[in-house]
Design a protein around this motif. Sequence first.
Motif, PDB file in Angstrom:
ATOM      1  N   LEU A 224       0.821  -1.207   0.000  1.00 55.48           N
ATOM      2  CA  LEU A 224       0.000   0.000   0.000  1.00 55.48           C
ATOM      3  C   LEU A 224       0.858   1.262   0.000  1.00 55.48           C
ATOM      4  O   LEU A 224       0.508   2.263  -0.639  1.00 55.48           O
ATOM      5  N   LEU A 225       2.009   1.223   0.692  1.00 53.74           N
ATOM      6  CA  LEU A 225       2.898   2.375   0.668  1.00 53.74           C
ATOM      7  C   LEU A 225       3.568   2.537  -0.696  1.00 53.74           C
ATOM      8  O   LEU A 225       3.759   3.664  -1.178  1.00 53.74           O
ATOM      9  N   ILE A 226       3.923   1.402  -1.333  1.00 52.38           N
ATOM     10  CA  ILE A 226       4.429   1.479  -2.712  1.00 52.38           C
ATOM     11  C   ILE A 226       3.354   2.104  -3.603  1.00 52.38           C
ATOM     12  O   ILE A 226       3.635   2.965  -4.438  1.00 52.38           O
ATOM     13  N   GLY A 227       2.117   1.662  -3.399  1.00 49.71           N
ATOM     14  CA  GLY A 227       1.004   2.235  -4.157  1.00 49.71           C
ATOM     15  C   GLY A 227       0.832   3.718  -3.899  1.00 49.71           C
ATOM     16  O   GLY A 227       0.446   4.476  -4.799  1.00 49.71           O
ATOM     17  N   LEU A 228       1.128   4.161  -2.672  1.00 46.57           N
ATOM     18  CA  LEU A 228       1.008   5.582  -2.354  1.00 46.57           C
ATOM     19  C   LEU A 228       2.020   6.400  -3.149  1.00 46.57           C
ATOM     20  O   LEU A 228       1.712   7.501  -3.629  1.00 46.57           O
ATOM     21  N   VAL A 229       3.247   5.871  -3.291  1.00 47.04           N
ATOM     22  CA  VAL A 229       4.242   6.550  -4.126  1.00 47.04           C
ATOM     23  C   VAL A 229       3.739   6.626  -5.565  1.00 47.04           C
ATOM     24  O   VAL A 229       3.818   7.682  -6.224  1.00 47.04           O
ATOM     25  N   MET A 230       3.197   5.512  -6.060  1.00 48.85           N
ATOM     26  CA  MET A 230       2.719   5.464  -7.440  1.00 48.85           C
ATOM     27  C   MET A 230       1.493   6.349  -7.640  1.00 48.85           C
ATOM     28  O   MET A 230       1.259   6.854  -8.746  1.00 48.85           O
ATOM     29  N   LEU A 231       0.727   6.550  -6.564  1.00 48.03           N
ATOM     30  CA  LEU A 231      -0.452   7.413  -6.654  1.00 48.03           C
ATOM     31  C   LEU A 231      -0.058   8.820  -7.079  1.00 48.03           C
ATOM     32  O   LEU A 231      -0.667   9.421  -7.974  1.00 48.03           O
ATOM     33  N   GLY A 232       1.005   9.362  -6.449  1.00 49.38           N
ATOM     34  CA  GLY A 232       1.432  10.717  -6.778  1.00 49.38           C
ATOM     35  C   GLY A 232       1.984  10.843  -8.182  1.00 49.38           C
ATOM     36  O   GLY A 232       1.617  11.766  -8.927  1.00 49.38           O
ATOM     37  N   VAL A 233       2.867   9.904  -8.578  1.00 49.06           N
ATOM     38  CA  VAL A 233       3.492  10.042  -9.899  1.00 49.06           C
ATOM     39  C   VAL A 233       2.481   9.778 -11.014  1.00 49.06           C
ATOM     40  O   VAL A 233       2.532  10.424 -12.074  1.00 49.06           O
ATOM     41  N   GLU A 234       1.548   8.861 -10.785  1.00 47.04           N
ATOM     42  CA  GLU A 234       0.552   8.592 -11.823  1.00 47.04           C
ATOM     43  C   GLU A 234      -0.468   9.718 -11.937  1.00 47.04           C
ATOM     44  O   GLU A 234      -0.939  10.029 -13.035  1.00 47.04           O
ATOM     45  N   LEU A 235      -0.805  10.346 -10.800  1.00 49.83           N
ATOM     46  CA  LEU A 235      -1.655  11.536 -10.885  1.00 49.83           C
ATOM     47  C   LEU A 235      -0.934  12.625 -11.656  1.00 49.83           C
ATOM     48  O   LEU A 235      -1.524  13.315 -12.493  1.00 49.83           O
ATOM     49  N   GLY A 236       0.375  12.777 -11.400  1.00 50.56           N
ATOM     50  CA  GLY A 236       1.148  13.784 -12.117  1.00 50.56           C
ATOM     51  C   GLY A 236       1.218  13.517 -13.602  1.00 50.56           C
ATOM     52  O   GLY A 236       1.083  14.435 -14.421  1.00 50.56           O
ATOM     53  N   GLU A 237       1.422  12.244 -13.976  1.00 52.67           N
ATOM     54  CA  GLU A 237       1.497  11.896 -15.400  1.00 52.67           C
ATOM     55  C   GLU A 237       0.140  12.032 -16.073  1.00 52.67           C
ATOM     56  O   GLU A 237       0.013  12.614 -17.158  1.00 52.67           O
ATOM     57  N   GLY A 238      -0.901  11.478 -15.434  1.00 52.93           N
ATOM     58  CA  GLY A 238      -2.238  11.542 -16.022  1.00 52.93           C
ATOM     59  C   GLY A 238      -2.739  12.967 -16.154  1.00 52.93           C
ATOM     60  O   GLY A 238      -3.376  13.326 -17.152  1.00 52.93           O
ATOM     61  N   PRO A 329       7.658   2.625 -12.758  1.00 51.15           N
ATOM     62  CA  PRO A 329       8.455   1.430 -13.063  1.00 51.15           C
ATOM     63  C   PRO A 329       9.197   0.881 -11.856  1.00 51.15           C
ATOM     64  O   PRO A 329       9.258  -0.344 -11.663  1.00 51.15           O
ATOM     65  N   LEU A 330       9.748   1.744 -11.012  1.00 51.98           N
ATOM     66  CA  LEU A 330      10.457   1.244  -9.839  1.00 51.98           C
ATOM     67  C   LEU A 330       9.482   0.679  -8.805  1.00 51.98           C
ATOM     68  O   LEU A 330       9.826  -0.244  -8.065  1.00 51.98           O
ATOM     69  N   GLY A 331       8.274   1.225  -8.764  1.00 50.51           N
ATOM     70  CA  GLY A 331       7.251   0.649  -7.897  1.00 50.51           C
ATOM     71  C   GLY A 331       6.864  -0.749  -8.329  1.00 50.51           C
ATOM     72  O   GLY A 331       6.637  -1.641  -7.491  1.00 50.51           O
ATOM     73  N   MET A 332       6.790  -0.980  -9.632  1.00 46.17           N
ATOM     74  CA  MET A 332       6.505  -2.315 -10.145  1.00 46.17           C
ATOM     75  C   MET A 332       7.617  -3.292  -9.749  1.00 46.17           C
ATOM     76  O   MET A 332       7.347  -4.419  -9.326  1.00 46.17           O
ATOM     77  N   SER A 333       8.864  -2.866  -9.891  1.00 51.14           N
ATOM     78  CA  SER A 333       9.985  -3.724  -9.491  1.00 51.14           C
ATOM     79  C   SER A 333       9.926  -4.034  -8.000  1.00 51.14           C
ATOM     80  O   SER A 333      10.119  -5.174  -7.580  1.00 51.14           O
ATOM     81  N   VAL A 346       2.102  -7.328  -8.108  1.00 53.61           N
ATOM     82  CA  VAL A 346       2.144  -6.283  -9.124  1.00 53.61           C
ATOM     83  C   VAL A 346       0.732  -5.801  -9.445  1.00 53.61           C
ATOM     84  O   VAL A 346       0.491  -4.603  -9.656  1.00 53.61           O
ATOM     85  N   SER A 347      -0.231  -6.744  -9.476  1.00 52.35           N
ATOM     86  CA  SER A 347      -1.613  -6.380  -9.776  1.00 52.35           C
ATOM     87  C   SER A 347      -2.161  -5.389  -8.765  1.00 52.35           C
ATOM     88  O   SER A 347      -2.908  -4.467  -9.118  1.00 52.35           O
ATOM     89  N   VAL A 348      -1.808  -5.561  -7.486  1.00 47.46           N
ATOM     90  CA  VAL A 348      -2.308  -4.666  -6.445  1.00 47.46           C
ATOM     91  C   VAL A 348      -1.809  -3.240  -6.682  1.00 47.46           C
ATOM     92  O   VAL A 348      -2.593  -2.285  -6.719  1.00 47.46           O
ATOM     93  N   VAL A 349      -0.492  -3.071  -6.836  1.00 50.26           N
ATOM     94  CA  VAL A 349       0.036  -1.707  -6.993  1.00 50.26           C
ATOM     95  C   VAL A 349      -0.338  -1.127  -8.356  1.00 50.26           C
ATOM     96  O   VAL A 349      -0.541   0.089  -8.480  1.00 50.26           O
ATOM     97  N   ALA A 350      -0.449  -1.987  -9.380  1.00 51.90           N
ATOM     98  CA  ALA A 350      -0.872  -1.487 -10.689  1.00 51.90           C
ATOM     99  C   ALA A 350      -2.296  -0.955 -10.621  1.00 51.90           C
ATOM    100  O   ALA A 350      -2.630   0.041 -11.275  1.00 51.90           O
ATOM    101  N   SER A 351      -3.141  -1.606  -9.827  1.00 49.66           N
ATOM    102  CA  SER A 351      -4.521  -1.140  -9.671  1.00 49.66           C
ATOM    103  C   SER A 351      -4.557   0.249  -9.050  1.00 49.66           C
ATOM    104  O   SER A 351      -5.340   1.110  -9.468  1.00 49.66           O
TER     105      SER A 351
END
Length: 397
Positions: A224-238, A329-333, A346-351
């Motif tokens: 969930l914390l990895i997902g939190l990092v991805m939340l910010g960068v994906e919001l920024g990209e989107g 990408p680093l979150g996926m790794s 990976v499915s959890v954080v990708a979601s």
Amino acid sequence: MNHETATQPSVAGWRNAVLISFALGGLTMATWGPRLPSLRAALGLDNAGIGLVLAGVTVGSIAGLVASSALLSWLGSRAAIRSVSWLIAAGVAVIGVGAGLLHSVPIVTIAFVLLGFGIGSLDVMINVDGAAVERAAGRTLMPLMHAGWSAGSVAGAGLGAACAALGIDFVWQFLGEAVIIVGVATVASRWLPVRLDEDTDRGKPPVADRIRSWLRGWADWRLLLIGLVMLGVELGEGSANNWLTLAVRDGHGKSDAIAATFFTVFAIGETTARVVGGPLVDRIGRVAAVRSTTALGVVGVVLFILTDASPLILVGIVLWSVGVSMGFPLGMSAAADSGPNPAARVSVVASIGYLANLAGPPAVGVLSGSVGLLNALWLIVILLAVGFVAAGVMRPS
């Protein structure tokens, strides 16, 4: 590796096959955007109607994310990636025929759902394979893989724009792209392993246990914390993909041509950062790489919001593009390395990433109605800062 695991001639061949699969995913995602006006006209819909049709991609993608782990386990890496690539090609072809020749809203909607299912499944599968080949190569490759997706998106958008400019009917464009996807995916899949080491039949838990493992992932604080990092960068990209040109034009009063140029700079900046990011990660580590890029992203978005001078806006956009380049990408790794059943993890954080990329930009739009578009972008600054703090979770186990 056992005899069934990898029949590819080399790790380099495997890496290139996964990179090509990423590029095909990006190409597909950019297929319909440049042709939306023609699609809307062929189906006789208004903006609200075409928006509902496109929602099929979101619905299908979520289903594909959920099903990806089971498909990967059942079919193995090579057959699963090849099969969902064929499904994506079929979806692209049916959208073209359904809209251009049959003018059928139901057929096109179903095709978008199937296309979304294929894209969602493919995204998880190629990230699992990408993490595996990264371990086999002994160096960071995921940023390069995601650069392939970005490059594919640029190529797909350029192809669509060129076909529109040349007056080529979207039916032929979509059918041509479907043939390309089938052919390239079929050839590239020969260099993929039949089945990954961690997904061999020997010792593999029952399906029910794997589903429970996926559900438990949503209670795993590290994921969930990895997902939190991805939340910010994906919001920024989107948000950049959806709002940057409008923010440049309406918020800063620049021309349409400058807005389009600045968006192109963003796309090139993100792709370049991902291409060169792997060696940087190998030198300084995941945590430092994510923190340094998200910090640059915070500075870039703040600069973009506060200044009206074109050179400073451009600098802000470049920093913004770098800031959102590495977290996903680093979150996926990090997710794939964080425990057993990497496809489920990976499915959890990708979601979470998909949620931010798909739902975040509309949230920015709603917020902009109250505070203005530029001020709504402060939400990106806040979440990138949160990602900076949470990035320590990406440290290898």
